[in-house]
Design a protein around this motif. Structure first.
Motif, PDB file in Angstrom:
ATOM      1  N   LYS A 107       1.016  -1.222   0.092  1.00  0.00           N
ATOM      2  CA  LYS A 107       0.144   0.143  -0.097  1.00  0.00           C
ATOM      3  C   LYS A 107       0.937   1.219  -0.041  1.00  0.00           C
ATOM      4  CE  LYS A 107      -4.081   1.857   2.268  1.00  0.00           C
ATOM      5  NZ  LYS A 107      -5.069   1.747   3.325  1.00  0.00           N
ATOM      6  N   LYS A 108       1.007   1.864  -1.103  1.00  0.00           N
ATOM      7  CA  LYS A 108       1.896   3.000  -1.237  1.00  0.00           C
ATOM      8  C   LYS A 108       1.266   4.328  -1.030  1.00  0.00           C
ATOM      9  CE  LYS A 108       5.147   0.924  -4.304  1.00  0.00           C
ATOM     10  NZ  LYS A 108       6.248   0.955  -5.404  1.00  0.00           N
ATOM     11  N   GLU A 109       2.087   5.075  -0.107  1.00  0.00           N
ATOM     12  CA  GLU A 109       1.563   6.330   0.347  1.00  0.00           C
ATOM     13  C   GLU A 109       2.602   7.155   0.979  1.00  0.00           C
ATOM     14  OE1 GLU A 109      -1.784   5.211   3.196  1.00  0.00           O
ATOM     15  OE2 GLU A 109       0.014   4.912   4.694  1.00  0.00           O
ATOM     16  N   PRO A 110       2.360   8.502   1.172  1.00  0.00           N
ATOM     17  CA  PRO A 110       3.435   9.286   1.764  1.00  0.00           C
ATOM     18  C   PRO A 110       3.725   8.910   2.992  1.00  0.00           C
ATOM     19  CG  PRO A 110       1.899  10.602   0.813  1.00  0.00           C
ATOM     20  CD  PRO A 110       1.489   9.517   0.484  1.00  0.00           C
ATOM     21  N   GLY A 117       0.927  13.001  -1.548  1.00  0.00           N
ATOM     22  CA  GLY A 117       1.669  12.447  -2.773  1.00  0.00           C
ATOM     23  C   GLY A 117       0.998  11.471  -3.334  1.00  0.00           C
ATOM     24  N   TYR A 118       1.933  10.488  -3.667  1.00  0.00           N
ATOM     25  CA  TYR A 118       1.348   9.225  -4.584  1.00  0.00           C
ATOM     26  C   TYR A 118       0.632   8.231  -3.500  1.00  0.00           C
ATOM     27  CZ  TYR A 118       1.292   5.052  -7.410  1.00  0.00           C
ATOM     28  OH  TYR A 118       0.725   4.055  -8.086  1.00  0.00           O
ATOM     29  N   SER A 157      -1.514  10.992 -10.262  1.00  0.00           N
ATOM     30  CA  SER A 157      -0.167  10.145 -10.528  1.00  0.00           C
ATOM     31  C   SER A 157       0.009  10.271 -11.881  1.00  0.00           C
ATOM     32  CB  SER A 157      -0.334   8.639 -10.132  1.00  0.00           C
ATOM     33  OG  SER A 157      -0.879   8.020 -10.866  1.00  0.00           O
ATOM     34  N   GLU A 158      -0.563  10.412 -12.617  1.00  0.00           N
ATOM     35  CA  GLU A 158      -0.154  10.533 -14.217  1.00  0.00           C
ATOM     36  C   GLU A 158       0.295  12.087 -14.462  1.00  0.00           C
ATOM     37  OE1 GLU A 158      -0.477   7.934 -17.217  1.00  0.00           O
ATOM     38  OE2 GLU A 158       0.037   7.117 -15.202  1.00  0.00           O
ATOM     39  N   ALA A 159      -0.386  12.842 -13.816  1.00  0.00           N
ATOM     40  CA  ALA A 159      -0.256  14.247 -14.234  1.00  0.00           C
ATOM     41  C   ALA A 159       1.312  14.613 -13.334  1.00  0.00           C
ATOM     42  CB  ALA A 159      -1.334  15.289 -13.751  1.00  0.00           C
ATOM     43  N   ASP A 160       1.361  14.044 -12.306  1.00  0.00           N
ATOM     44  CA  ASP A 160       2.612  14.359 -11.536  1.00  0.00           C
ATOM     45  C   ASP A 160       3.763  13.512 -12.118  1.00  0.00           C
ATOM     46  OD1 ASP A 160       4.129  14.931  -9.111  1.00  0.00           O
ATOM     47  OD2 ASP A 160       4.421  12.634  -8.991  1.00  0.00           O
TER      48      ASP A 160
END
Length: 214
Positions: A107-110, A117-118, A157-160
């Motif tokens: 589980k990806k998170e800041p 963030g992501y 995430s795509e824009a970042d």
């Protein structure tokens, strides 16, 4: 050495991986038939350029990160499932892990509770036997990467990635703050829509739960 690797992967990409990615997309779509609030299911083979960029990475000591990139890099085939609400991430995860063998779940998170963030859930899953072309079992990658995200997580995430990672120059302090602000807005939108969905969509669903507030 790198030229040989690039040639081997380019051949693998065109004759095997693209076909497997298409079959995997169909397989996941069939697996999730009847599931609600899925915006899209997609799968792709990692492009030769991106594979080589990853294959030639160095570790902190300056040594090659991969001794055998063809067999060590696990996201040569990647898939995404984009859903409407945070609750749907949990539901789709349960479906996927009940039918497929998960080697790794992240589980990806800041890192900090006050950071934005992501966000997203990443899985390393065993390649289903059904999508491996006959006679090419020994050449097929063993695993693929799956990401499950909400619409807002995916859009941010795509824009970042496009504005930050692929930018022709380093972002200014103001631009970094703007990216961070957009991340906070994306997170907030997911929270608001999850609460509205609980009241208006999942009211009769005994399995739905509120997302954890950070």
């Amino acid at each position: 050495m790198s030229d040989d690797l690039a040639g081997e992967y380019a051949s693998r990409h065109s004759t095997l991986l693209c076909q497997m990615a298409s079959s995997l997309e169909d397989h996941l779509t069939d697996l999730l038939m009847g599931a609600q609030r899925i915006d899209r299911v997609s799968a792709r083979a990692k492009s030769p350029d991106r594979f080589m960029a990853k294959a030639l990475k160095k570790d902190d000591a300056g040594r090659p990160k991969y001794d055998d990139p063809i067999h060590q890099i696990q996201d040569q085939i990647g898939a995404r499932i984009i859903v409407f609400y945070l609750q749907d991430v949990d539901k789709i995860r349960d479906v996927i892990t009940s039918y497929m063998t998960a080697i790794e779940i992240q589980k990806k998170e800041p890192l900090g509770d006050s950071e934005f963030g992501y966000f997203g859930e990443h899985f390393i899953l065993k390649i289903p036997d059904e999508i491996i072309p006959d006679g090419r079992e020994d050449e097929s990658p063993e695993f693929f990467e799956l990401q499950i995200k909400t619409l807002f997580q995916h859009a941010w995430s795509e824009a970042d990635h496009d504005l930050g990672y692929k930018s022709v120059r380093n972002l200014s302090p103001l631009e970094k703050r703007q990216v961070a602000f957009s991340a906070a807005q994306s997170w907030g939108a997911d929270q608001v829509f999850a609460q509205l969905a609980n009241a208006l969509v999942f009211a009769n669903d005994q399995d739905s739960t509120m997302p954890e507030n950070k």
